[in-house]
Write a protein that holds these residues in place. Structure first.
Motif, PDB file in Angstrom:
ATOM      1  N   ARG A 123     -15.432  54.646  20.845  1.00 46.09           N
ATOM      2  CA  ARG A 123     -14.936  53.563  21.688  1.00 46.09           C
ATOM      3  C   ARG A 123     -15.307  53.798  23.149  1.00 46.09           C
ATOM      4  O   ARG A 123     -15.379  54.939  23.606  1.00 46.09           O
ATOM      5  N   MET A 124     -15.533  52.725  23.879  1.00 47.69           N
ATOM      6  CA  MET A 124     -15.872  52.846  25.292  1.00 47.69           C
ATOM      7  C   MET A 124     -14.628  52.929  26.159  1.00 47.69           C
ATOM      8  O   MET A 124     -14.605  53.653  27.162  1.00 47.69           O
ATOM      9  N   ARG A 156     -18.363  46.931  27.707  1.00 50.48           N
ATOM     10  CA  ARG A 156     -18.789  47.271  26.349  1.00 50.48           C
ATOM     11  C   ARG A 156     -17.622  47.900  25.606  1.00 50.48           C
ATOM     12  O   ARG A 156     -16.889  48.704  26.170  1.00 50.48           O
ATOM     13  N   THR A 157     -17.464  47.532  24.376  1.00 49.25           N
ATOM     14  CA  THR A 157     -16.323  48.049  23.617  1.00 49.25           C
ATOM     15  C   THR A 157     -16.654  49.332  22.868  1.00 49.25           C
ATOM     16  O   THR A 157     -15.747  50.081  22.499  1.00 49.25           O
ATOM     17  N   LEU A 158     -17.940  49.601  22.638  1.00 47.30           N
ATOM     18  CA  LEU A 158     -18.320  50.730  21.798  1.00 47.30           C
ATOM     19  C   LEU A 158     -19.302  51.661  22.495  1.00 47.30           C
ATOM     20  O   LEU A 158     -20.201  51.221  23.208  1.00 47.30           O
ATOM     21  N   GLN A 159     -19.133  52.963  22.261  1.00 47.05           N
ATOM     22  CA  GLN A 159     -20.158  53.947  22.588  1.00 47.05           C
ATOM     23  C   GLN A 159     -21.039  54.238  21.378  1.00 47.05           C
ATOM     24  O   GLN A 159     -22.095  54.848  21.507  1.00 47.05           O
ATOM     25  N   ALA A 160     -20.574  53.829  20.215  1.00 46.72           N
ATOM     26  CA  ALA A 160     -21.249  54.201  18.962  1.00 46.72           C
ATOM     27  C   ALA A 160     -22.757  53.970  18.982  1.00 46.72           C
ATOM     28  O   ALA A 160     -23.516  54.822  18.496  1.00 46.72           O
ATOM     29  N   TYR A 178     -20.458  61.317   8.441  1.00 44.37           N
ATOM     30  CA  TYR A 178     -21.571  61.791   9.253  1.00 44.37           C
ATOM     31  C   TYR A 178     -22.904  61.484   8.556  1.00 44.37           C
ATOM     32  O   TYR A 178     -23.881  61.104   9.212  1.00 44.37           O
ATOM     33  N   PHE A 179     -22.937  61.628   7.247  1.00 45.84           N
ATOM     34  CA  PHE A 179     -24.132  61.278   6.476  1.00 45.84           C
ATOM     35  C   PHE A 179     -24.484  59.803   6.710  1.00 45.84           C
ATOM     36  O   PHE A 179     -25.656  59.449   6.889  1.00 45.84           O
ATOM     37  N   GLN A 180     -23.476  58.951   6.741  1.00 45.33           N
ATOM     38  CA  GLN A 180     -23.719  57.527   6.997  1.00 45.33           C
ATOM     39  C   GLN A 180     -24.191  57.290   8.432  1.00 45.33           C
ATOM     40  O   GLN A 180     -25.006  56.396   8.683  1.00 45.33           O
ATOM     41  N   ASP A 181     -23.696  58.103   9.378  1.00 42.63           N
ATOM     42  CA  ASP A 181     -24.192  58.006  10.755  1.00 42.63           C
ATOM     43  C   ASP A 181     -25.700  58.249  10.798  1.00 42.63           C
ATOM     44  O   ASP A 181     -26.440  57.557  11.515  1.00 42.63           O
ATOM     45  N   LEU A 182     -26.152  59.246  10.050  1.00 39.31           N
ATOM     46  CA  LEU A 182     -27.580  59.557  10.024  1.00 39.31           C
ATOM     47  C   LEU A 182     -28.374  58.433   9.359  1.00 39.31           C
ATOM     48  O   LEU A 182     -29.498  58.124   9.771  1.00 39.31           O
ATOM     49  N   ARG A 183     -27.792  57.818   8.350  1.00 37.34           N
ATOM     50  CA  ARG A 183     -28.437  56.661   7.726  1.00 37.34           C
ATOM     51  C   ARG A 183     -28.576  55.509   8.729  1.00 37.34           C
ATOM     52  O   ARG A 183     -29.613  54.854   8.803  1.00 37.34           O
ATOM     53  N   VAL A 184     -27.509  55.266   9.493  1.00 35.31           N
ATOM     54  CA  VAL A 184     -27.547  54.201  10.496  1.00 35.31           C
ATOM     55  C   VAL A 184     -28.604  54.501  11.547  1.00 35.31           C
ATOM     56  O   VAL A 184     -29.376  53.620  11.945  1.00 35.31           O
ATOM     57  N   GLU A 185     -28.659  55.752  12.020  1.00 36.82           N
ATOM     58  CA  GLU A 185     -29.647  56.125  13.026  1.00 36.82           C
ATOM     59  C   GLU A 185     -31.067  55.906  12.501  1.00 36.82           C
ATOM     60  O   GLU A 185     -31.925  55.360  13.203  1.00 36.82           O
ATOM     61  N   GLN A 231     -20.598  47.162  11.179  1.00 38.76           N
ATOM     62  CA  GLN A 231     -19.365  47.937  11.333  1.00 38.76           C
ATOM     63  C   GLN A 231     -19.529  49.053  12.349  1.00 38.76           C
ATOM     64  O   GLN A 231     -18.652  49.286  13.186  1.00 38.76           O
ATOM     65  N   ARG A 232     -20.661  49.767  12.277  1.00 39.86           N
ATOM     66  CA  ARG A 232     -20.836  50.951  13.123  1.00 39.86           C
ATOM     67  C   ARG A 232     -21.310  50.614  14.532  1.00 39.86           C
ATOM     68  O   ARG A 232     -20.927  51.292  15.498  1.00 39.86           O
ATOM     69  N   LEU A 233     -22.155  49.574  14.662  1.00 46.33           N
ATOM     70  CA  LEU A 233     -22.796  49.308  15.943  1.00 46.33           C
ATOM     71  C   LEU A 233     -22.307  48.033  16.612  1.00 46.33           C
ATOM     72  O   LEU A 233     -22.627  47.782  17.777  1.00 46.33           O
TER      73      LEU A 233
END
Length: 321
Positions: free
Chosen positions: A156-157, A201-205, A266-273, A307-309
């Motif tokens: 969150r920002m 901005r609402t997100l740092q993600a 965290y695995f899903q974070d890497l997928r998103v990246e 959802q993530r970004l």
């Protein structure tokens, strides 16, 4: 609204400047809109008579007046951007003085705001215990381990609480200033954001770099390397633990302690990246990208990205046009 900005030696130049500029712009625009007095009475104070910025510029600070009770105190970041620099900085005499002053202001009912590494001072003073907070995402593992009583969410920002508000990394100072202006007048905040070409901005993600976070711990580093090699496959906690010569429980616990999330998250974070990278540069369709990062269909990936970004595929592709 009376606002005091607490500047310490080594203050992040941009953070301090953008905060002052945004509040100054708000005062100027408010005067043009209404012809009245400025909305914000802003002063920059220090616990020392002489304060220099991180770039070595002299910052004109006033002494703290014990007879003046501000509505808000803002704590900009100090320019200690790594654990090796930040931890010694937190032991400085002037920082210890600032912590005591923050505790006193809080006891008097003053609302307190901090951005980026400034949030470490609030946590160090115990003001964030048992409260939600955000901080600069790059030092989130250190923050989480040093302040386990704080409910940290670095995606969150901005995180408002009963004591004030915390904001995210670097230019989160501007998001914080706009948030404070909006507290006084949503119309004025909208006008300032248009003049400064800036929005809250609402997100740092979208800005978080998973590889950077992994470097905070050797086991997480090894897990990250293993995960990148297995993005196309379905995630198995036990397989990951076996490959890393540890137990599933230990991997789960370490991820939570360092990253504040499960190994699967965290695995899903890497997928998103990886999906972001392919969206920007590969020319592949969404179905093909989904297959590259281990999803059966593009719809699942679309949902995860939003959802993530906080943005859809079309918006992500448009970023580099």
């Amino acid at each position: 609204m009376r606002i005091v900005i607490l500047a310490l030696d080594g203050v992040f130049d941009t953070g301090l400047a953008v905060t002052l500029d945004a509040l100054s712009a708000a005062n100027g625009l408010a005067a043009r809109m209404t012809g009245g007095t400025p909305r914000f009475q802003v002063s920059t104070v220090g616990v020392r008579k002489r304060v220099r910025s991180g770039q070595g510029f002299a910052i004109p600070v006033q002494a703290i007046d014990p007879d003046v009770k501000p509505d808000w105190v803002i704590v900009p970041a100090i320019g200690a951007t790594t654990p090796e620099k930040l931890l010694p900085a937190l032991e400085r005499t002037d920082v210890k003085q600032a912590l005591r002053q923050l505790q006193q202001w809080h006891a008097e009912g003053v609302m307190i705001a901090a951005s980026c590494i400034g949030t470490f001072l609030l946590a160090e003073a115990g003001l964030l215990d048992h409260r939600q907070a955000t901080t600069t995402w790059s030092l989130a593992p250190l923050f989480r381990q040093r302040y386990p009583l704080v409910a940290l969410d670095e995606t969150r920002m901005l995180v408002p609480t009963d004591i004030g508000v915390t904001a995210g990394a670097a230019l989160g100072h501007l998001d914080l200033a706009l948030w404070l202006i909006r507290k006084a007048s949503p119309e004025l905040a909208a006008l300032v954001s248009r003049y400064l070409l800036a929005d809250i901005r609402t997100l740092q993600a979208p800005y978080i770099i998973p590889n950077h976070l992994a470097q905070a711990d050797p086991l997480i580093q090894r897990f990250e390397r293993w995960a990148r090699d297995h993005l196309k496959e379905g995630f198995s906690l036990q397989e990951a633990a076996n490959a890393l010569a540890t137990s599933a429980r230990s991997l789960q616990r370490r991820c939570n302690e360092v990253l504040g999330k499960s190994p699967l998250a965290y695995f899903q974070d890497l997928r998103v990246e990886r999906a972001q990278s392919l969206l920007h540069g590969s020319g592949l369709g969404i179905e093909a990208i989904a297959a590259e990062v281990g999803y059966d269909d593009g719809a699942t990936l679309r949902t995860l990205l939003r959802q993530r970004l906080g943005r859809g595929v079309r918006d992500l592709r448009a970023e580099l046009r």
